[in-house]
Design an enzyme around this catalytic site. Structure first.
Site, PDB file in Angstrom:
ATOM      1  N   LYS A 179       0.881  -1.180   0.000  1.00  0.00           N
ATOM      2  CA  LYS A 179       0.000   0.000   0.000  1.00  0.00           C
ATOM      3  C   LYS A 179       0.916   1.226   0.000  1.00  0.00           C
ATOM      4  O   LYS A 179       1.435   1.629   1.031  1.00  0.00           O
ATOM      5  CB  LYS A 179      -0.887  -0.016   1.247  1.00  0.00           C
ATOM      6  CG  LYS A 179      -2.228   0.651   1.078  1.00  0.00           C
ATOM      7  CD  LYS A 179      -2.167   2.133   0.816  1.00  0.00           C
ATOM      8  CE  LYS A 179      -1.804   2.941   2.033  1.00  0.00           C
ATOM      9  NZ  LYS A 179      -1.529   4.364   1.736  1.00  0.00           N
ATOM     10  N   GLY A 232       6.505   4.994   8.594  1.00  0.00           N
ATOM     11  CA  GLY A 232       5.692   6.210   8.581  1.00  0.00           C
ATOM     12  C   GLY A 232       5.784   6.916   9.918  1.00  0.00           C
ATOM     13  O   GLY A 232       6.758   6.748  10.665  1.00  0.00           O
ATOM     14  N   SER A 233       4.761   7.682  10.214  1.00  0.00           N
ATOM     15  CA  SER A 233       4.801   8.517  11.418  1.00  0.00           C
ATOM     16  C   SER A 233       4.608   7.683  12.686  1.00  0.00           C
ATOM     17  O   SER A 233       3.994   6.606  12.659  1.00  0.00           O
ATOM     18  CB  SER A 233       3.701   9.566  11.328  1.00  0.00           C
ATOM     19  OG  SER A 233       2.445   8.921  11.248  1.00  0.00           O
ATOM     20  N   THR A 234       5.094   8.219  13.785  1.00  0.00           N
ATOM     21  CA  THR A 234       4.946   7.534  15.069  1.00  0.00           C
ATOM     22  C   THR A 234       3.468   7.427  15.443  1.00  0.00           C
ATOM     23  O   THR A 234       3.024   6.403  15.971  1.00  0.00           O
ATOM     24  CB  THR A 234       5.753   8.284  16.147  1.00  0.00           C
ATOM     25  OG1 THR A 234       7.143   8.171  15.793  1.00  0.00           O
ATOM     26  CG2 THR A 234       5.538   7.700  17.532  1.00  0.00           C
ATOM     27  N   ALA A 236       0.809   7.104  13.446  1.00  0.00           N
ATOM     28  CA  ALA A 236       0.192   5.986  12.724  1.00  0.00           C
ATOM     29  C   ALA A 236       0.756   4.661  13.229  1.00  0.00           C
ATOM     30  O   ALA A 236       0.023   3.673  13.366  1.00  0.00           O
ATOM     31  CB  ALA A 236       0.427   6.138  11.222  1.00  0.00           C
ATOM     32  N   GLY A 237       2.050   4.640  13.532  1.00  0.00           N
ATOM     33  CA  GLY A 237       2.698   3.416  14.017  1.00  0.00           C
ATOM     34  C   GLY A 237       2.073   2.919  15.313  1.00  0.00           C
ATOM     35  O   GLY A 237       1.874   1.714  15.501  1.00  0.00           O
ATOM     36  N   GLU A 254       8.969   1.259  11.445  1.00  0.00           N
ATOM     37  CA  GLU A 254      10.053   2.226  11.257  1.00  0.00           C
ATOM     38  C   GLU A 254       9.410   3.598  11.320  1.00  0.00           C
ATOM     39  O   GLU A 254       8.705   4.002  10.388  1.00  0.00           O
ATOM     40  CB  GLU A 254      10.725   2.019   9.886  1.00  0.00           C
ATOM     41  CG  GLU A 254      11.350   0.653   9.696  1.00  0.00           C
ATOM     42  CD  GLU A 254      12.657   0.498  10.450  1.00  0.00           C
ATOM     43  OE1 GLU A 254      13.078   1.433  11.153  1.00  0.00           O
ATOM     44  OE2 GLU A 254      13.254  -0.580  10.343  1.00  0.00           O
ATOM     45  N   CYS A 288      14.026  10.385   7.848  1.00  0.00           N
ATOM     46  CA  CYS A 288      13.745  10.015   9.236  1.00  0.00           C
ATOM     47  C   CYS A 288      14.986   9.976  10.122  1.00  0.00           C
ATOM     48  O   CYS A 288      14.923  10.246  11.304  1.00  0.00           O
ATOM     49  CB  CYS A 288      13.079   8.643   9.237  1.00  0.00           C
ATOM     50  SG  CYS A 288      14.034   7.438   8.305  1.00  0.00           S
ATOM     51  N   GLU A 387       9.498  15.916  15.832  1.00  0.00           N
ATOM     52  CA  GLU A 387      10.052  15.709  14.488  1.00  0.00           C
ATOM     53  C   GLU A 387       9.382  16.724  13.559  1.00  0.00           C
ATOM     54  O   GLU A 387       8.157  16.697  13.374  1.00  0.00           O
ATOM     55  CB  GLU A 387       9.746  14.289  14.007  1.00  0.00           C
ATOM     56  CG  GLU A 387      10.345  14.029  12.629  1.00  0.00           C
ATOM     57  CD  GLU A 387       9.932  12.682  12.045  1.00  0.00           C
ATOM     58  OE1 GLU A 387       8.729  12.400  11.991  1.00  0.00           O
ATOM     59  OE2 GLU A 387      10.826  11.927  11.641  1.00  0.00           O
TER      60      GLU A 387
HETATM   61  P1  NAD Z   1       2.151   8.619   7.659  1.00  0.00           P
HETATM   62  O1  NAD Z   1       2.240   7.843   8.916  1.00  0.00           O
HETATM   63  O2  NAD Z   1       1.132   9.689   7.592  1.00  0.00           O
HETATM   64  O3  NAD Z   1       1.816   7.640   6.438  1.00  0.00           O
HETATM   65  C1  NAD Z   1       2.690   6.577   6.080  1.00  0.00           C
HETATM   66  C2  NAD Z   1       1.877   5.521   5.333  1.00  0.00           C
HETATM   67  O4  NAD Z   1       0.972   4.901   6.228  1.00  0.00           O
HETATM   68  C3  NAD Z   1       1.021   6.061   4.192  1.00  0.00           C
HETATM   69  O5  NAD Z   1       1.006   5.097   3.160  1.00  0.00           O
HETATM   70  C4  NAD Z   1      -0.348   6.203   4.845  1.00  0.00           C
HETATM   71  O6  NAD Z   1      -1.391   6.145   3.924  1.00  0.00           O
HETATM   72  C5  NAD Z   1      -0.376   5.024   5.780  1.00  0.00           C
HETATM   73  N1  NAD Z   1      -1.155   5.173   7.002  1.00  0.00           N
HETATM   74  C6  NAD Z   1      -1.303   6.288   7.743  1.00  0.00           C
HETATM   75  N2  NAD Z   1      -2.031   6.005   8.842  1.00  0.00           N
HETATM   76  C7  NAD Z   1      -2.330   4.690   8.798  1.00  0.00           C
HETATM   77  C8  NAD Z   1      -3.048   3.804   9.655  1.00  0.00           C
HETATM   78  N3  NAD Z   1      -3.616   4.221  10.790  1.00  0.00           N
HETATM   79  N4  NAD Z   1      -3.123   2.500   9.305  1.00  0.00           N
HETATM   80  C9  NAD Z   1      -2.532   2.072   8.181  1.00  0.00           C
HETATM   81  N5  NAD Z   1      -1.872   2.849   7.312  1.00  0.00           N
HETATM   82  C10 NAD Z   1      -1.760   4.150   7.629  1.00  0.00           C
HETATM   83  O7  NAD Z   1       3.617   9.155   7.362  1.00  0.00           O
HETATM   84  P2  NAD Z   1       4.119  10.078   6.162  1.00  0.00           P
HETATM   85  O8  NAD Z   1       3.710  11.486   6.470  1.00  0.00           O
HETATM   86  O9  NAD Z   1       3.744   9.492   4.864  1.00  0.00           O
HETATM   87  O10 NAD Z   1       5.719   9.921   6.315  1.00  0.00           O
HETATM   88  C11 NAD Z   1       6.467  10.674   7.174  1.00  0.00           C
HETATM   89  C12 NAD Z   1       6.795   9.914   8.447  1.00  0.00           C
HETATM   90  O11 NAD Z   1       7.455   8.694   8.140  1.00  0.00           O
HETATM   91  C13 NAD Z   1       7.761  10.673   9.335  1.00  0.00           C
HETATM   92  O12 NAD Z   1       7.339  10.609  10.670  1.00  0.00           O
HETATM   93  C14 NAD Z   1       9.062   9.922   9.172  1.00  0.00           C
HETATM   94  O13 NAD Z   1       9.969  10.019  10.225  1.00  0.00           O
HETATM   95  C15 NAD Z   1       8.597   8.537   8.990  1.00  0.00           C
HETATM   96  N6  NAD Z   1       9.641   7.741   8.334  1.00  0.00           N
HETATM   97  C16 NAD Z   1      10.323   6.810   9.065  1.00  0.00           C
HETATM   98  C17 NAD Z   1      11.350   6.072   8.490  1.00  0.00           C
HETATM   99  C18 NAD Z   1      12.111   5.022   9.265  1.00  0.00           C
HETATM  100  O14 NAD Z   1      12.755   4.191   8.628  1.00  0.00           O
HETATM  101  N7  NAD Z   1      12.070   5.013  10.582  1.00  0.00           N
HETATM  102  C19 NAD Z   1      11.678   6.294   7.165  1.00  0.00           C
HETATM  103  C20 NAD Z   1      10.980   7.262   6.449  1.00  0.00           C
HETATM  104  C21 NAD Z   1       9.948   7.971   7.049  1.00  0.00           C
END
Ligand code: NAD
Length: 481
Positions: A179, A232-234, A236-237, A254, A288, A387
Site C-alpha cells: 500500500k 511512517g509517522s509515530t 500511525a505506528g 520504522e 527520518c 520531528e
Molecule cells: P504517515 O504515517 O502519515 O503515512 C505513512 C503511510 O501509512 C502512508 O502510506 C499512509 O497512507 C499510511 N497510514 C497512515 N495512517 C495509517 C493507519 N492508521 N493504518 C494504516 N496505514 C496508515 O507518514 P508520512 O507522512 O507518509 O511519512 C512521514 C513519516 O514517516 C515521518 O514521521 C518519518 O519520520 C517517517 N519515516 C520513518 C522512516 C524510518 O525508517 N524510521 C523512514 C521514512 C519515514
C-alpha cells in the site's frame, strides 16, 4: 510506458478497481496535476489479500520454491527495475520534490541492489539446520516464510523504503500486498510493471494505492494477513501496533526521529561541514534518520552556528529535476504548512533564526522553503522535541561529553545520530552511549548489510542486513529420533 493508472495490480495483472475513486497526484515544484491513479478501497484490499493468500498457500507456489529459483526471479526483477530507473526517479522527484541527484542514488539504485543482496543471502542460507538435541536425537530447526505481508510505506523515500520490505520478504518466500503513499503512487505502479516483466508469479506481489488511511488500516487488521511492515509517522505506528497487538500479529515499525548530531570540541569544522548536508538536511529534511538537533560545545558555539548558517544559505534551491538542485520543494502544501508552523513556534519560544525561515524569492509556485537554522535553542523547546520533517535545524549548547550524551538521550526518539570529531576512537566510544538504533561517526552512510531501525518512539524491529530477512521468517523445530 505500460503503466495503467486506472487499474490496480492484483493477482499478476491490471485489475479494475471496485469503485471509480481516484487519487490526484500533483507536482511538488509546480503544483500542477501530474495525473490520476485508481484508489483502492476495502474491497480491493480484500481482493489483493486473497490473491496473496492463494499464492502463499499454494503447495507448489512461491513459498515452496527452492531458494535459488526465487533468487533468479528477484534478480530479473532487479534488472527490470534498473531498466525503468530513469522513469522511476523522474516520477519520484516530480511528485515529492526530491532533488534528482539524490533520487538517482536512493530511489534509482537501492531497490535493485537490495533485491540482488537478498537473492544472494537466500542462496547461501540453508533453510534447515540439524542440531544435536540436548536431550536425545536430532532437532531440525527450520526457517519458514512468515506468510502474507502487508507493506505500508510513506512518501519521502518511496522506492527505497518499499524495497527495504519487498526484497527480504519476497526472498524469504512471503507474498505481499503493498500500500504505497497517496503522494507517491506513479512510481509505485512502475514496480508492478517491472514485476510483470520479471515473471513474478500471480499474487506474489500486489500493489493497491489508497487515499487517506482507510485502505492501509483495513490491510493492517485483515484476517488474511500474517505480518505488517510499516514505515511512517509515530502516530500511525502506534495505532497499527495497537491493532497488531490485539491480533498477536508480528509487526515491524520504522517511525519518526529527532536525532542528535554531536559536534565534539576537537572537530575540524571545515572538514565536518562537507558531510553535514547529507547527515542533517537531506531531502529538504524529510528524512527520518537525519541529525536535526545539532549539539555544539559551549566553547565553540558561535563558530558552529556560523558554520551551519553558511552551509544552509549556500545550498542551491531549485527545480528537483535539475541536477544542480540540492534543495527542492517540500512534498506537499500540508507539509510546508506544518513546517512553517514549527518555525513560528521556534521563534515564539526564544529560538533565533540565523538564516532561512521564509519561502525563497523567485519561486511563485511549488512548496519551497529556505533551509532554516535556529540558534539559542534549549532541548525542551518544541523544535527540539518534535520531528519537524523539514529543513530546520536547532543548535543546542552542551558543556562536556557527558552533558552531550545526556541531551542526545533526552528525546522521545532514537533512530539515527552522528558524532563529529578528529578522533575516530573517541567518536566510536561516545556513539556506544547514545540510545539509538543507528549512528555514524563523521557522517551517516546507511549500510544495507547492517540492521536499520529505531528505539523508543522510533519503532520496533529492524530492516536491512541478514536481520531484515529474519524479520520475514519464523522458526519451526522438528524433533527427530
Ligand atoms: P504517515 O504515517 O502519515 O503515512 C505513512 C503511510 O501509512 C502512508 O502510506 C499512509 O497512507 C499510511 N497510514 C497512515 N495512517 C495509517 C493507519 N492508521 N493504518 C494504516 N496505514 C496508515 O507518514 P508520512 O507522512 O507518509 O511519512 C512521514 C513519516 O514517516 C515521518 O514521521 C518519518 O519520520 C517517517 N519515516 C520513518 C522512516 C524510518 O525508517 N524510521 C523512514 C521514512 C519515514
Amino acid at each position: 510506458m505500460t503503466v495503467q493508472a486506472e487499474a490496480l495490480f492484483i493477482d499478476g495483472g491490471w485489475t479494475r478497481p471496485s469503485t471509480s475513486q481516484r487519487i490526484a497526484v500533483h507536482s511538488a515544484s509546480t503544483e500542477e496535476l501530474l495525473g490520476h491513479v485508481a484508489a483502492g478501497v476495502e474491497a480491493d484490499i480484500d481482493a489483493a489479500v486473497a490473491a496473496a493468500r492463494r499464492a502463499f498457500d499454494d503447495p507448489r507456489g512461491w513459498s515452496s520454491w527452492e531458494a535459488a529459483a526465487r533468487a533468479e526471479v528477484l534478480e530479473r526483477f532487479a534488472a527490470e527495475l534498473s531498466a525503468r530507473s530513469g522513469e522511476i526517479v523522474r516520477h519520484v522527484s516530480s511528485q515529492n520534490g526530491m532533488p534528482i541527484r539524490i533520487a538517482q542514488q536512493t530511489e534509482g539504485l537501492v531497490p535493485a541492489n537490495l533485491l540482488r543482496y537478498y537473492a544472494g543471502l537466500i542462496r547461501e542460507q540453508p533453510p534447515e539446520e540439524l542440531r544435536t538435541s540436548l536431550v536425545s536425537g536430532t532437532t531440525a530447526v527450520r526457517k519458514e516464510p512468515i506468510g502474507v505481508v502487508g507493506a505500508i510505506v510513506p512518501w519521502n523515500f518511496p522506492q527505497s523504503l518499499t524495497f527495504f520490505k519487498l526484497a527480504p520478504s519476497l526472498a524469504a518466500g512471503c507474498t505481499v500486498v503493498l500500500k504505497p503513499s497517496s503522494e507517491t503512487v506513479l512510481d509505485a505502479l512502475l514496480i508492478a510493471d517491472a514485476a510483470i516483466a520479471a515473471g513474478l508469479p500471480p499474487g506474489v506481489l500486489n500493489v493497491v494505492p489508497g487515499s487517506g488511511r482507510g485502505a492501509g488500516a483495513h490491510l493492517v487488521r485483515h484476517p488474511g494477513v500474517d505480518k505488517i511492515a510499516f514505515t511512517g509517522s509515530t502516530e500511525a505506528g502506534r495505532s497499527i501496533a495497537e491493532t497488531c497487538g490485539r491480533l498477536l500479529r508480528p509487526v515491524t515499525l520504522e517511525l519518526g526521529g529527532k536525532s542528535a548530531g554531536i559536534i565534539l570540541d576537537d572537530a575540524d569544522l571545515t572538514v565536518s561541514m562537507k558531510g553535514m548536508f547529507s547527515s542533517c538536511l537531506l531531502n529538504q529534511g524529510q528524512s527520518c534518520f537525519i541529525s536535526t538537533r545539532i549539539l555544539a560545545p559551549r566553547s565553540r558555539y558561535d563558530e558552529v552556528v556560523d558554520a551551519f548558517t553558511a552551509l544552509a544559505s549556500s545550498l542551491p534551491i531549485g527545480d528537483p529535476l535539475d541536477k544542480a538542485t540540492v534543495i527542492g520543494p517540500l512534498a506537499s502544501r500540508k507539509q510546508r504548512d506544518s513546517v512553517e508552523a514549527y518555525i513560528a513556534t521556534g521563534t515564539a519560544e526564544g529560538g533565533r533564526i540565523t538564516t532561512g525561515g521564509r519561502r525563497p524569492t523567485g519561486f511563485d509556485r511549488g512548496w519551497y522553503l529556505e533551509p532554516t537554522i535556529f540558534a539559542d535553542v534549549a532541548n525542551d523547546h518544541t523544535i527540539a522535541r518534535d520531528e519537524i520533517f523539514g529543513p530546520v535545524l536547532a543548535i543546542i549548547p552542551f558543556t562536556d561529553d557527558d552533558d552531550a550524551i545526556r541531551i542526545a538521550n533526552d528525546s522521545d526518539y532514537g533512530l539515527g545520530g552522528t558524532v563529529w570529531t578528529a578522533d575516530t576512537d573517541r567518536g566510536h566510544a561516545l556513539a556506544r552511549k547514545v540510545a539509538t538504533g543507528t549512528i555514524g561517526v563523521n557522517g551517516f552512510t546507511m549500510d544495507p548489510g547492517a540492521p536499520f531501525g529505531g528505539v523508543k518512539a522510533s519503532g520496533l524491529g529492524r530492516e536491512l542486513g541478514p536481520e531484515g530477512l529474519t524479520a520475514y521468517q519464523r522458526y519451526k523445530s522438528i524433533y527427530l529420533p
